[in-house]
Design an enzyme around this catalytic site. Structure first.
Site, PDB file in Angstrom:
ATOM      1  CB  SER A 262     -38.386 -51.302  -7.604  1.00 45.97           C
ATOM      2  OG  SER A 262     -39.756 -51.420  -7.798  1.00 45.97           O
ATOM      3  CE  LYS A 266     -40.226 -57.103  -9.704  1.00 53.10           C
ATOM      4  NZ  LYS A 266     -41.066 -56.872  -8.580  1.00 53.10           N
ATOM      5  CG  HIS A 403     -42.025 -48.413  -4.893  1.00 51.65           C
ATOM      6  ND1 HIS A 403     -41.561 -49.598  -4.355  1.00 51.65           N
ATOM      7  CD2 HIS A 403     -41.687 -48.452  -6.213  1.00 51.65           C
ATOM      8  CE1 HIS A 403     -40.989 -50.310  -5.316  1.00 51.65           C
ATOM      9  NE2 HIS A 403     -41.056 -49.631  -6.445  1.00 51.65           N
TER      10      HIS A 403
HETATM   11  C1  GCU Z   1     -44.046 -51.943 -11.007  1.00 50.36           C
HETATM   12  C2  GCU Z   1     -44.084 -53.454 -10.886  1.00 50.36           C
HETATM   13  C3  GCU Z   1     -43.261 -53.948  -9.705  1.00 50.36           C
HETATM   14  C4  GCU Z   1     -41.875 -53.354  -9.746  1.00 50.36           C
HETATM   15  C5  GCU Z   1     -41.977 -51.848  -9.850  1.00 50.36           C
HETATM   16  C6  GCU Z   1     -40.660 -51.116 -10.041  1.00 50.36           C
HETATM   17  O1  GCU Z   1     -44.744 -51.363  -9.969  1.00 50.36           O
HETATM   18  O2  GCU Z   1     -45.427 -53.837 -10.800  1.00 50.36           O
HETATM   19  O3  GCU Z   1     -43.154 -55.363  -9.728  1.00 50.36           O
HETATM   20  O4  GCU Z   1     -41.140 -53.751  -8.622  1.00 50.36           O
HETATM   21  O5  GCU Z   1     -42.732 -51.522 -11.007  1.00 50.36           O
HETATM   22  O6  GCU Z   1     -39.703 -51.671 -10.526  1.00 50.36           O
HETATM   23  O7  GCU Z   1     -40.647 -49.920  -9.754  1.00 50.36           O
END
Ligand code: GCU
Length: 439
Positions: A262, A266, A403
Site C-alpha cells: 500500500s 509506494k 486490501h
Molecule cells: C489509503 C490511500 C491509498 C493507500 C492506502 C494504504 O487507502 O488512499 O493510496 O495506498 O491508504 O496505504 O493503506
C-alpha cells in the site's frame, strides 16, 4: 450538547476532507495517453540499455523527484548503530534474531529507528533477506516474546471529536499488540524457505500524519523539509536499513528483496528506483502514486491523495490535483526504473481503489524497458484470472479478497524469489499458468 457540537465539527472536517468520488466504471475512463519511458526529453528514442542507463533513467529519476516524491539529501552516510542484540535460538531455534537501533543524530535519546532482523538459523551460507516497512510496531510482526516493543503513534484516544485533524500521541510500548499482525508477515514461512526478514516501523522514520514531519528525519537532513515528502523519507529509511544489513556477513548482499504494502509499497518502489541494492522488488497493492496508472481515471485520484495525505508527496505534486493528465510521468515509469531487476506487482480484487487493472497495465508497459536488457518483462498482455500468478522477469497476480498482505501473497513472492535466485531449501515451484481470459 457538547457531543452534538463535536459531532457537527467532525462532520464539517469530514466534508472538508471529502473529494470527488472515484470512478469505478471502465466505460467512464476518459481517454488517456501514457508517457513513453523510451523517449528522451529531447524527443529522441532510446533503443539500447546503455542510453537508458546513462541518459533516460537519470532523466526519469529527476522527474519523479521534482514532480512526485520531492528531493531528499544528495548523499547519506550509513547511520550510527547501537549494539546489536542477538538471539541465536529465537523461534524455538528456527531463527537468529537481531535487533539494532539506528540513530538519526549524535544523540542516543534523539530520533532513531529500530531494525528487527530474522535470519534462518539453518542457513549454511549468507541468506537472502526481504526488507519491509511495517505499519505497526516491530513487536506486532510475530508473537516472539524477544522482539523489543516499539513506542508507537496513535490518534489521541481522549479526543472523541472524530475529526480527521484530531491529535496524535506517542505511546509507550504496548505488549498487548505483540503478534497482532503476524498473519501479514508469515515469519516462519519465510524462514522455512531460507529467507530472512528485516522490518522497521515506518513511524520511526516519519510519523504518518499532517504535522508528523517535525518528529521525523526530514528537518534533520534537508534545509527545506517541505521540498521532500513523507514517502521520500520512508524510502530513504529503507536504504539506511540496507546500509546496516550490508554490515552483517550472514546477509547475502546480492539477494536483498524489498516488499512494500500500500502506501509502504509506494515508498518501496521509490526506494528501489533510487537504490540498486534492492535486487528484487515486490509492490503489494501500492496503488495510485505507486505502481498503478494515475492517468487511467479509475480508482483513487490525485485529488484524494493530495487532500487526504498532503504530506506524502513533494510540493509540485499538488498541481496535479484533478489533473493527472498533466503529470509528466506515471506508474509504469516508476516500475521501469527498477529494470532489469526482478519485479513483482500484486493487486487484490476488492482493492478497487488501487485499480488492479491499472497496476497490471503498468507492469505490462514497464516491460519495454526490461526488453532493452534482453528480458521478457511480464510476458503477457491479458490480465490473468484472480489467484493465477504470472511470473517472468516481472510477476503479477490479482488475489481474491481485500486490501491486505496474506499467506497467498507471500507464497507468490517466495516462489518468485526462488525462480530468480534459486530455491534455498525447497524445490523450485513451477511458475503458475498465465492468463486465460480478457480483462
Ligand atoms: C489509503 C490511500 C491509498 C493507500 C492506502 C494504504 O487507502 O488512499 O493510496 O495506498 O491508504 O496505504 O493503506
Amino acid at each position: 450538547m457538547v457531543r452534538f457540537l463535536l459531532a457537527l465539527t467532525a462532520l464539517a472536517f469530514t466534508a472538508l476532507a471529502q473529494t470527488a468520488p472515484y470512478n469505478f466504471n471502465e466505460a467512464k475512463i476518459p481517454p488517456y495517453t501514457l508517457p513513453d519511458p523510451l523517449t528522451l526529453s529531447n524527443g529522441l528514442k532510446v533503443t539500447d540499455s546503455k542510453t537508458w542507463l546513462e541518459k533516460r533513467r537519470p532523466e526519469l529519476l529527476a522527474l519523479f523527484a521534482d514532480q512526485v516524491y520531492g528531493h531528499g539529501p544528495a548523499e547519506s552516510a550509513p547511520l550510527r548503530a547501537s549494539e546489536v542484540f542477538t538471539d541465536r535460538k529465537a523461534l524455538n531455534g528456527k531463527a537468529i534474531r537481531k535487533q539494532v537501533t539506528l540513530y538519526f543524530t549524535e544523540d542516543n535519546a534523539g530520533p532513531q529507528m529500530h531494525v528487527l532482523l530474522y535470519l534462518p538459523a539453518a542457513a549454511k551460507s549468507p541468506s537472502p533477506v526481504f526488507v519491509a516497512l511495517s505499519f505497526n510496531g516491530n513487536h506486532t510482526v510475530d508473537k516472539d516474546p524477544g522482539i523489543a516493543a516499539n513506542e508507537v503513534w496513535l490518534r489521541d484516544p481522549n479526543d472523541i471529536s472524530g475529526s480527521p485533524n484530531r491529535k496524535w500521541v506517542h505511546l509507550l510500548p504496548d505488549d498487548r499488540t505483540r503478534g497482532q499482525f503476524a498473519a501479514n508477515w508469515q515469519v516462519e514461512k519465510l524462514l522455512d524457505r531460507g529467507y530472512g526478514l528485516a522490518v522497521v516501523y515506518y513511524y520511526d522514520i516519519e510519523p504518518d500524519f499532517v504535522g508528523g514531519m517535525q518528529y521525523g528525519v526530514r528537518p534533520l537532513l534537508v534545509r527545506d523539509p517541505d521540498s521532500w515528502s513523507a514517502l521520500g523519507a520512508w524510502a530513504w529509511g529503507l536504504s539506511r536499513t540496507v546500509d546496516w544489513l550490508f554490515t552483517d556477513r550472514a546477509v547475502d548482499q546480492r539477494r536483498i528483496a524489498l516488499m512494500g504494502h500500500s502506501r509502504l509499497g509506494k515508498a518501496a518502489l521509490w526506494a528501489a528506483a533510487q537504490d540498486p541494492r534492492f535486487a528484487l522488488v515486490v509492490s503489494n497493492e501500492s496503488g495510485k502514486g505507486g505502481a498503478s496508472l494515475l492517468k487511467r481515471g479509475y480508482g483513487e485520484t490525485t485529488d484524494h491523495l493530495n487532500t487526504a495525505f498532503p504530506h506524502w508527496f513533494g510540493p509540485n505534486y499538488k498541481q496535479y490535483t484533478g489533473h493527472p493528465e498533466k503529470l509528466p510521468v506515471d506508474g509504469h515509469e516508476l516500475l521501469a526504473l527498477i529494470a532489469p531487476r526482478p519485479l513483482y506487482v500484486a493487486s487484490a480484487v476488492d482493492d478497487q481503489g488501487s485499480d488492479p487493472k491499472g497496476e497490471f497495465l503498468s507492469a505490462v508497459n514497464a516491460g519495454k524497458v526490461y526488453q532493452l536488457f534482453g528480458k521478457k518483462g511480464l510476458g503477457v498482455t491479458l490480465m490473468p484470472l484472480p489467484d493465477q500468478p504470472v511470473m517472468h522477469d516481472i510477476g503479477y497476480h490479482v488475489r481474491t479478497g481485500k486490501h491486505d498482505v496474506t499467506a497467498f501473497d507471500w507464497d507468490q513472492y517466495l516462489a518468485f524469489a526462488d525462480l530468480h535466485w534459486g530455491a534455498n531449501q525447497t524445490p523450485k515451484p513451477a511458475p503458475a499458468k498465465p492468463e486465460t481470459r480478457r480483462p
